[in-house]
Design a protein around this motif. Structure first.
Motif, PDB file in Angstrom:
ATOM      1  N   TRP A 124      49.962  39.574  32.112  1.00  0.00           N
ATOM      2  CA  TRP A 124      49.922  39.323  30.677  1.00  0.00           C
ATOM      3  C   TRP A 124      49.672  37.837  30.439  1.00  0.00           C
ATOM      4  O   TRP A 124      50.243  36.990  31.110  1.00  0.00           O
ATOM      5  CB  TRP A 124      51.245  39.692  30.004  1.00  0.00           C
ATOM      6  N   ASN A 177      53.584  48.226  26.329  1.00  0.00           N
ATOM      7  CA  ASN A 177      52.437  48.037  27.213  1.00  0.00           C
ATOM      8  C   ASN A 177      51.183  47.623  26.469  1.00  0.00           C
ATOM      9  O   ASN A 177      50.084  47.761  26.980  1.00  0.00           O
ATOM     10  CB  ASN A 177      52.163  49.326  27.995  1.00  0.00           C
ATOM     11  N   THR A 226      54.081  41.255  35.849  1.00  0.00           N
ATOM     12  CA  THR A 226      55.249  42.137  35.835  1.00  0.00           C
ATOM     13  C   THR A 226      55.452  42.724  37.228  1.00  0.00           C
ATOM     14  O   THR A 226      54.573  42.630  38.101  1.00  0.00           O
ATOM     15  CB  THR A 226      55.059  43.288  34.826  1.00  0.00           C
ATOM     16  N   ARG A 235      49.731  38.353  22.753  1.00  0.00           N
ATOM     17  CA  ARG A 235      49.776  38.767  24.148  1.00  0.00           C
ATOM     18  C   ARG A 235      48.588  39.685  24.426  1.00  0.00           C
ATOM     19  O   ARG A 235      48.284  40.566  23.611  1.00  0.00           O
ATOM     20  CB  ARG A 235      51.070  39.534  24.443  1.00  0.00           C
ATOM     21  N   ARG A 236      47.959  39.452  25.531  1.00  0.00           N
ATOM     22  CA  ARG A 236      46.874  40.356  25.938  1.00  0.00           C
ATOM     23  C   ARG A 236      46.946  40.570  27.438  1.00  0.00           C
ATOM     24  O   ARG A 236      47.424  39.700  28.188  1.00  0.00           O
ATOM     25  CB  ARG A 236      45.513  39.782  25.549  1.00  0.00           C
ATOM     26  N   GLU A 237      46.512  41.738  27.841  1.00  0.00           N
ATOM     27  CA  GLU A 237      46.511  42.031  29.268  1.00  0.00           C
ATOM     28  C   GLU A 237      45.275  41.405  29.903  1.00  0.00           C
ATOM     29  O   GLU A 237      44.180  41.450  29.328  1.00  0.00           O
ATOM     30  CB  GLU A 237      46.515  43.536  29.528  1.00  0.00           C
ATOM     31  N   ILE A 267      42.706  41.650  32.780  1.00  0.00           N
ATOM     32  CA  ILE A 267      42.216  42.582  33.798  1.00  0.00           C
ATOM     33  C   ILE A 267      41.172  41.844  34.636  1.00  0.00           C
ATOM     34  O   ILE A 267      40.095  41.504  34.142  1.00  0.00           O
ATOM     35  CB  ILE A 267      41.618  43.852  33.156  1.00  0.00           C
ATOM     36  N   TYR A 276      50.063  35.046  27.439  1.00  0.00           N
ATOM     37  CA  TYR A 276      50.663  34.786  26.127  1.00  0.00           C
ATOM     38  C   TYR A 276      50.068  33.481  25.606  1.00  0.00           C
ATOM     39  O   TYR A 276      50.206  32.437  26.242  1.00  0.00           O
ATOM     40  CB  TYR A 276      52.178  34.642  26.236  1.00  0.00           C
ATOM     41  N   LYS A 321      51.139  44.178  36.467  1.00  0.00           N
ATOM     42  CA  LYS A 321      50.341  43.925  35.261  1.00  0.00           C
ATOM     43  C   LYS A 321      50.378  42.431  34.928  1.00  0.00           C
ATOM     44  O   LYS A 321      51.426  41.790  35.055  1.00  0.00           O
ATOM     45  CB  LYS A 321      50.925  44.731  34.108  1.00  0.00           C
ATOM     46  N   SER A 359      48.892  44.987  23.788  1.00  0.00           N
ATOM     47  CA  SER A 359      48.732  43.620  23.314  1.00  0.00           C
ATOM     48  C   SER A 359      49.349  43.533  21.927  1.00  0.00           C
ATOM     49  O   SER A 359      49.508  44.548  21.237  1.00  0.00           O
ATOM     50  CB  SER A 359      47.250  43.271  23.243  1.00  0.00           C
TER      51      SER A 359
END
Lengths: 236, 315
Positions: free
Chosen positions: B296, B22, B290, B308-310, B312, B298, B294, B24
């Motif tokens: 992501w 979960n 996902t 990879r970063r989430e 928000i 890339y 969530k 980055s």
């Protein structure tokens, strides 16, 4: 005994050719019975001479037509738009690009011309851009009674996500499967003058048949290109 | 022996411990990829190297799990869970590789593979046909007037399905149940109101509506039961390429493509109820949502480094 025909030729006609019911002169009982039936029916006025076939189909039956292989299908791509305007001229005055005239005929597999076939055609402009909001370089055409169609456009640009210049076709005719295909140009620089060898450079060109020769004509200041692209639809 | 050396090298390359699922992360690949694919859940990366091999790399560990020698590949797609990679070749062969073992299945298509995507972990859509990857058998053909089926969506409960194709129609189906579920799809409604091809389709989380979009940038929201238009949402952009619902929220992730380059150019979150939309700053990234909602992103920071970063979204 001789009878003179209307066309002024003479032809020996024997008595056997005259219907004589019960004469016993019937070397083909089946034929004579049929002739007798026809004569009786005509006398009684219960028969009209008519064919269930149209004049068009009778004419077709007496014309030899070579069978044709269906045109290979090709990707529809994501840029199809329903309801393009009916027109033959896609390029507007002053549009950049080499003027292009495409003509051809729509055929059935049996080799017959398909009148009234509907062709939907779309391509990029000379700069390789599709018009997704409007209808530039999009058209609908109806093939004429001889199955012929023609349109005026420009050689499309190189759309960056594709390798080769191309024009999209969607062709429909009653009783036939819709044909989705693309026209490619043998003069495309990608082929380096040898489309036979290099057509695979665009992974979406699945058949060499779709790469058509281009005829360049005219003076340098009024140069035009012509392409012939016949289309053969598969029967349903 | 070669494998041992390769794994040793990879361990060195990816040293630093396995990142959290979960979190980055950044990993560096031992070669320059020319094409990249990422599974929907973000647990598998497929990269095509210059030697035309496909390397399957588990994420976030970065461990190479399989190297595939595939020639003439033109399409590739991961199953949503990342356990299968389907590859279609220009000579109309399909090979489905397991990403967890050496298993693979292959079959020959009658037609050129114009479109390919997974609908479910075991259902692979190629042109008009749904294939069961477990037994490599075709189980259902979806209808279009012409052209391919571009996208198929299933409602979250699996009780409704929607398909959109090149013929600009949206077709709504009721899938059957049981072993013959695929064959029992029943066409319930057909919506003919779109002018452009349907490229994006997604059900709302409650399965009551279907969002359909194409290159004009509008989302048409259809009632999934009646097939009638509920509303049309202008997203403020043109060129919708795909739509995904984001978890159980009313937000949809909309990816746009540049009509000139056919490459993804932007992503926006669109609230399907209010029509509000927010841009996501994910330039030059592959974006995945996902199943838990969530998002992501890339991105490739250099030729070989993937990060990879989430994402928000800001309300």
């Amino acid at each position: 005994m001789k009878h003179k025909n209307n066309d002024n030729s003479t032809e020996p006609v024997t008595d056997e050719r005259i219907i004589r019911p019960g004469s016993g002169n019937e070397d083909s009982p089946l034929i004579m019975k049929r002739r007798r039936f026809l004569a009786r029916a005509a006398e009684l006025g219960v028969m009209i001479i008519a064919s269930p076939l149209s004049i068009h189909s009778i004419a077709r039956a007496f014309t030899f037509q070579a069978h044709r292989r269906p045109t290979p299908s090709n990707d529809l791509g994501p840029f199809y738009k329903r309801g393009a305007p009916h027109r033959k001229v896609l390029r507007a005055k002053g549009d950049p690009g080499l003027p292009l005239k495409i003509s051809g005929k729509v055929y059935s597999e049996k080799g017959y011309e398909l009148p009234d076939a509907t062709l939907e055609i779309w391509q990029t402009n000379a700069g390789g851009i599709y018009d997704t909001l409007g209808d530039r370089y999009r058209a609908q055409l109806i093939a004429n009674p001889n199955g012929k169609y023609e349109l005026e456009s420009v050689i499309p640009g190189h759309y960056p996500a594709r390798v080769c210049q191309h024009v999209h076709y969607l062709v429909r005719a009653d009783g036939h499967k819709p044909l989705v295909t693309q026209l490619y140009f043998a003069t495309d620089p990608v082929f380096e003058g040898d489309p036979d060898k290099n057509f695979h450079r665009d992974p979406l060109i699945t058949s060499r048949e779709l790469v058509r020769p281009v005829t360049i004509t005219g003076e340098p200041d009024s140069i035009t290109s012509d392409v012939n692209f016949n289309l053969v639809l598969e029967a349903l | 022996m070669r494998r041992v050396i390769l794994y040793s090298l990879l361990v060195l390359v990816f040293a630093g411990g396995a990142p959290d699922n979960n979190a980055s992360f950044e990993i560096t690949l031992p070669f320059t990829p020319i094409y990249k694919m990422i599974s929907a859940q973000g647990n598998m990366l497929g990269v095509v190297s210059k030697k035309i091999n496909i390397h399957l790399i588990a994420l976030p560990s970065g461990r190479e799990v399989r190297k595939l020698d595939v020639h003439n590949a033109i399409k590739g797609a991961f199953s949503p869970d990342g356990k299968w990679l389907a590859v279609a070749t220009r000579d109309s062969n399909v090979v489905v590789y397991s990403t967890t073992s050496n298993a693979q299945k292959s079959w020959k298509l009658k037609d050129y593979p114009w479109t390919m995507s997974f609908l479910r972990n075991d259902w692979l859509l190629i042109n008009h046909t749904l294939w069961n990857v477990n037994n490599a058998k075709s189980v259902m053909t979806l209808k279009t007037d012409f052209g391919e089926v571009n996208v198929v969506a299933l409602s979250p409960d699996g009780k409704k399905a929607a398909a959109g194709g090149g013929d600009t129609r949206v077709r709504l189906y009721t899938p059957g149940s049981g072993k013959r579920s695929l064959q029992e799809w029943k066409l319930t409604h057909q919506y003919n109101g779109l002018k452009l091809e349907v490229l994006g389709l997604a059900f709302t989380p409650d399965g009551s509506r279907v969002a359909a979009g194409g290159l004009d940038g509008r989302i048409t929201l259809l009632d999934a039961t009646t097939g009638k238009v509920v509303k049309t949402v202008q997203t403020g952009m043109t060129g919708i390429a795909s739509i995904d619902h984001v978890g159980k929220s009313p937000w949809m992730l909309v990816r746009y493509i540049n009509a000139r380059t056919n490459k993804q150019k932007a992503c926006r979150l669109v609230n399907i109820n209010t029509g509000k939309s927010h841009p996501l700053r994910v330039e030059n990234s592959i974006v995945r949502v996902t199943s838990s909602g969530k998002i992501w992103a890339y991105s490739f920071k250099s030729d070989t480094m993937i990060a990879r970063r989430e994402v928000i979204p800001k309300e």
